[in-house]
Write a protein that holds these residues in place. Structure first.
Motif, mmCIF file in Angstrom:
data_model
loop_
_atom_site.group_PDB
_atom_site.id
_atom_site.type_symbol
_atom_site.label_atom_id
_atom_site.label_comp_id
_atom_site.label_asym_id
_atom_site.label_seq_id
_atom_site.Cartn_x
_atom_site.Cartn_y
_atom_site.Cartn_z
ATOM 1 N N ARG A 300 33.752 51.532 48.844
ATOM 2 C CA ARG A 300 33.752 52.885 48.287
ATOM 3 C C ARG A 300 35.041 53.142 47.502
ATOM 4 O O ARG A 300 36.059 52.471 47.709
ATOM 5 N N VAL A 301 34.992 54.132 46.633
ATOM 6 C CA VAL A 301 36.170 54.614 45.908
ATOM 7 C C VAL A 301 36.337 56.090 46.258
ATOM 8 O O VAL A 301 35.543 56.927 45.811
ATOM 9 N N PRO A 302 37.321 56.455 47.070
ATOM 10 C CA PRO A 302 37.517 57.858 47.450
ATOM 11 C C PRO A 302 37.795 58.744 46.240
ATOM 12 O O PRO A 302 38.269 58.270 45.192
ATOM 13 N N PRO A 303 37.530 60.053 46.360
ATOM 14 C CA PRO A 303 37.559 60.962 45.199
ATOM 15 C C PRO A 303 38.951 61.435 44.810
ATOM 16 O O PRO A 303 39.225 62.632 44.710
ATOM 17 N N ALA A 304 39.847 60.514 44.550
ATOM 18 C CA ALA A 304 41.224 60.872 44.193
ATOM 19 C C ALA A 304 41.300 61.543 42.823
ATOM 20 O O ALA A 304 42.117 62.440 42.608
ATOM 21 N N ALA A 305 40.463 61.122 41.887
ATOM 22 C CA ALA A 305 40.505 61.709 40.549
ATOM 23 C C ALA A 305 40.214 63.202 40.610
ATOM 24 O O ALA A 305 40.867 64.011 39.942
ATOM 25 N N LYS A 341 38.818 53.045 37.066
ATOM 26 C CA LYS A 341 38.314 52.779 35.717
ATOM 27 C C LYS A 341 36.857 52.324 35.777
ATOM 28 O O LYS A 341 36.036 52.706 34.929
ATOM 29 N N ILE A 342 36.549 51.517 36.788
ATOM 30 C CA ILE A 342 35.188 50.984 36.917
ATOM 31 C C ILE A 342 34.213 52.082 37.325
ATOM 32 O O ILE A 342 33.154 52.253 36.702
ATOM 33 N N ILE A 343 34.553 52.846 38.355
ATOM 34 C CA ILE A 343 33.597 53.839 38.849
ATOM 35 C C ILE A 343 33.383 54.969 37.848
ATOM 36 O O ILE A 343 32.290 55.517 37.728
ATOM 37 N N HIS A 344 34.433 55.295 37.077
ATOM 38 C CA HIS A 344 34.303 56.345 36.059
ATOM 39 C C HIS A 344 33.887 55.792 34.706
ATOM 40 O O HIS A 344 33.656 56.562 33.768
ATOM 41 N N GLN A 345 33.800 54.459 34.612
ATOM 42 C CA GLN A 345 33.440 53.789 33.363
ATOM 43 C C GLN A 345 34.293 54.303 32.213
ATOM 44 O O GLN A 345 33.803 54.606 31.120
ATOM 45 N N ASP A 346 35.598 54.368 32.481
ATOM 46 C CA ASP A 346 36.527 54.910 31.500
ATOM 47 C C ASP A 346 37.870 54.196 31.635
ATOM 48 O O ASP A 346 38.587 54.397 32.618
ATOM 49 N N PRO A 347 38.249 53.345 30.678
ATOM 50 C CA PRO A 347 39.502 52.600 30.787
ATOM 51 C C PRO A 347 40.749 53.464 30.668
ATOM 52 O O PRO A 347 41.851 52.988 30.935
ATOM 53 N N GLU A 348 40.585 54.738 30.302
ATOM 54 C CA GLU A 348 41.754 55.593 30.135
ATOM 55 C C GLU A 348 42.116 56.372 31.397
ATOM 56 O O GLU A 348 43.187 56.977 31.457
ATOM 57 N N VAL A 349 41.242 56.379 32.412
ATOM 58 C CA VAL A 349 41.589 57.089 33.645
ATOM 59 C C VAL A 349 42.575 56.251 34.463
ATOM 60 O O VAL A 349 42.602 55.027 34.366
ATOM 61 N N PHE A 350 43.389 56.913 35.259
ATOM 62 C CA PHE A 350 44.385 56.275 36.106
ATOM 63 C C PHE A 350 45.204 55.234 35.338
ATOM 64 O O PHE A 350 45.218 54.044 35.676
ATOM 65 N N PRO A 351 45.899 55.658 34.293
ATOM 66 C CA PRO A 351 46.763 54.726 33.560
ATOM 67 C C PRO A 351 47.894 54.233 34.445
ATOM 68 O O PRO A 351 48.193 54.818 35.495
#
Length: 476
Positions: A300-305, A341-351
């Motif tokens: 799982r990926v906890p909801p930190a974002a 990045k994987i779960i949100h399908q966005d390479p710009e999240v969590f730089p």
């Protein structure tokens, strides 16, 4: 010229002050009495200060020591026995756990803490047992500690005996004794050595304590102005226990009982939904994210974002090495960035810079110690690390038109790049050697305890845990 203890010069300095990384080229740090006196450029500080010791940091990246916001160091003796199974607690470590006595726990804890220190961690939020002996080791090691012991009423190793839907039994005497142990930790260690060692209250989770004991813990937190470090919404098991017992979810349950405030440090939050996360962040609860552990244990990926979006502080933790296999914050930063990045399908999240802040200043704020550590600023404790930029994983070094130090640290480094680690201005680790403890003795003792535990394991132990196939797989 002002006399000081230490002057660090010619560093590629990352202070983490402000909202970014606080880069200072050819940076310098003046240190006296364990605290930072001034941060600036080398040419200015060498004219102002007369140090007893000068450390030339040419070719080094200097930044605050990492903050490990949630760990169980005592699992160290069982590294590598709990992976690749859907039930790591019972099928993975279960056959070994019943032989893990306090002697073995302490040996594993010492080993894990050496691992973390050598990889740049200066503050350990250790949620462990035997906590008083571990506190003694921190006293000797010289690292910073935010210690928690387990308060629980559920008997040890009872969960696997229960059928689906069964509620945990509560043992009032066990709860009383575990609370007394935590109170003694606070009385004996909270504030030790100019707050180098501090303590927190540690209810293991809302499902592991009765309402009566939870209220006692909450009131103690208020009376003593002591924070609470608790696993919250960490698993489906917890959710089912709270729902079946009280008819509501963990977040609603804790909110009604007055736990949602700035004193609560919530580990994991894997099961919390967006609306619950918003409530927690607005209530000034802190979140500790253990990406490696939750990824390996639960997939799982906890909801930190969402927690960050809602304005809350998120720190990183290594949890335990029988789950994620290591206690290194470089590992946690990389996994946190990649998983999100994987779960949100966005390479710009969590730089890269953001996860570095989570492992330093944001993590310090999450633990309630951001006024003392987490960034390199005047008045703060001189907790810092030197990273040798000559390592292949940090090469080449680029400063214009952008800097590549931090992407290389997060996505390329392995931990062995750390050359020196200091706490309160004192060097605890330098070029592979520890200055306060005997590494060889500690590693020997850990191996001996692992040998002692594994010598007791029988096929029946794995049969009871229904994990014989897992044992066979590990022997392939």
């Amino acid at each position: 010229m002002t006399k000081i203890d230490t002057l660090i010069t010619h560093a590629d300095l990352f202070t983490m002050a402000g909202e970014g990384v606080g880069f200072v080229d050819d940076g310098a740090i003046a240190i006296a009495n364990g605290k930072i006196v001034e941060v600036g450029v080398t040419k200015d500080l060498i004219q102002q200060y007369s140090p007893s010791e000068t450390i030339n940091a040419s070719g080094k990246m200097v930044l605050p020591g990492f903050i490990d916001g949630h760990m169980h160091s005592y699992w160290g003796t069982l590294r590598g026995v709990g992976q690749d199974t859907k039930n790591w607690m019972h099928k993975g470590v279960g056959p070994f756990r019943k032989y893990l006595d306090d002697q073995a726990k302490l040996a594993g804890s010492k080993m894990n803490l050496l691992e973390g220190l050598a990889a740049g961690t200066t503050t350990f939020a250790d949620y462990s047992t035997p906590i008083h002996e571990i506190a003694q080791f921190f006293s000797q090691l010289g690292a910073r500690a935010r210690l928690t012991s387990h308060i629980r009423e559920v008997p040890d190793d009872v969960q696997h005996l229960l059928k689906d839907g069964d509620l945990y039994p509560f043992d009032e005497q066990k709860g009383r004794e575990s609370l007394e142990e935590n109170v003694r930790l606070i009385e004996e260690w909270h504030g030790y050595d100019d707050n180098r060692i501090t303590a927190l209250l540690g209810p293991q989770g809302p499902d592991f304590l009765s309402e009566r004991l939870l209220e006692t813990v909450r009131q103690l937190s208020v009376d003593k102005n002591i924070g609470i470090h608790m696993h919250v919404a960490q698993s489906k098991r917890e959710t089912e226990q709270i729902m079946n017992r009280y008819g509501q979810g963990s977040i609603d349950f804790l909110e009604e009982r007055g736990f949602l405030n700035e004193r609560l440090i919530a580990a994991h939050l894997t099961e919390a939904n967006d609306e619950e996360i918003d409530r927690l962040a607005k209530a000034k609860v802190s979140m500790i994210l253990c990406s490696g552990s939750i990824g390996v244990i639960a997939g799982r990926v906890p909801p930190a974002a969402q927690f960050i979006k809602a304005g809350g502080y998120v720190g990183l933790g290594s949890d335990q090495c029988s789950g994620n296999n290591c206690n290194q914050m470089i590992n946690e930063m990389k996994l946190t960035a990649l998983f999100n990045k994987i779960i949100h399908q966005d390479p710009e999240v969590f730089p890269a810079y953001q996860v570095l802040r989570m492992a330093t200043i944001e993590g310090a704020h999450a633990l309630g110690i951001g006024q003392d550590v987490g960034s390199l600023e005047p008045g703060k404790k001189a907790d810092l690390q030197f990273i040798d930029l000559s390592h292949k994983t940090m090469q080449p070094v680029i400063k214009e038109p952008m800097r590549n130090h931090i992407p290389n640290l997060i996505y390329s480094a392995r931990g062995n790049e750390i050359e020196r680690v200091m706490v309160s201005g004192k060097t605890l680790y330098y070029k592979g050697s520890y200055t306060t403890v005997d590494e060889e003795k500690i590693m020997y003792e850990c191996q001996q305890e692992a040998n002692r535990i594994t010598s007791k394991i029988s096929p029946e132990d794995f049969a009871i845990s229904k994990n014989a196939s897992y044992m066979s797989l590990c022997q392939l």
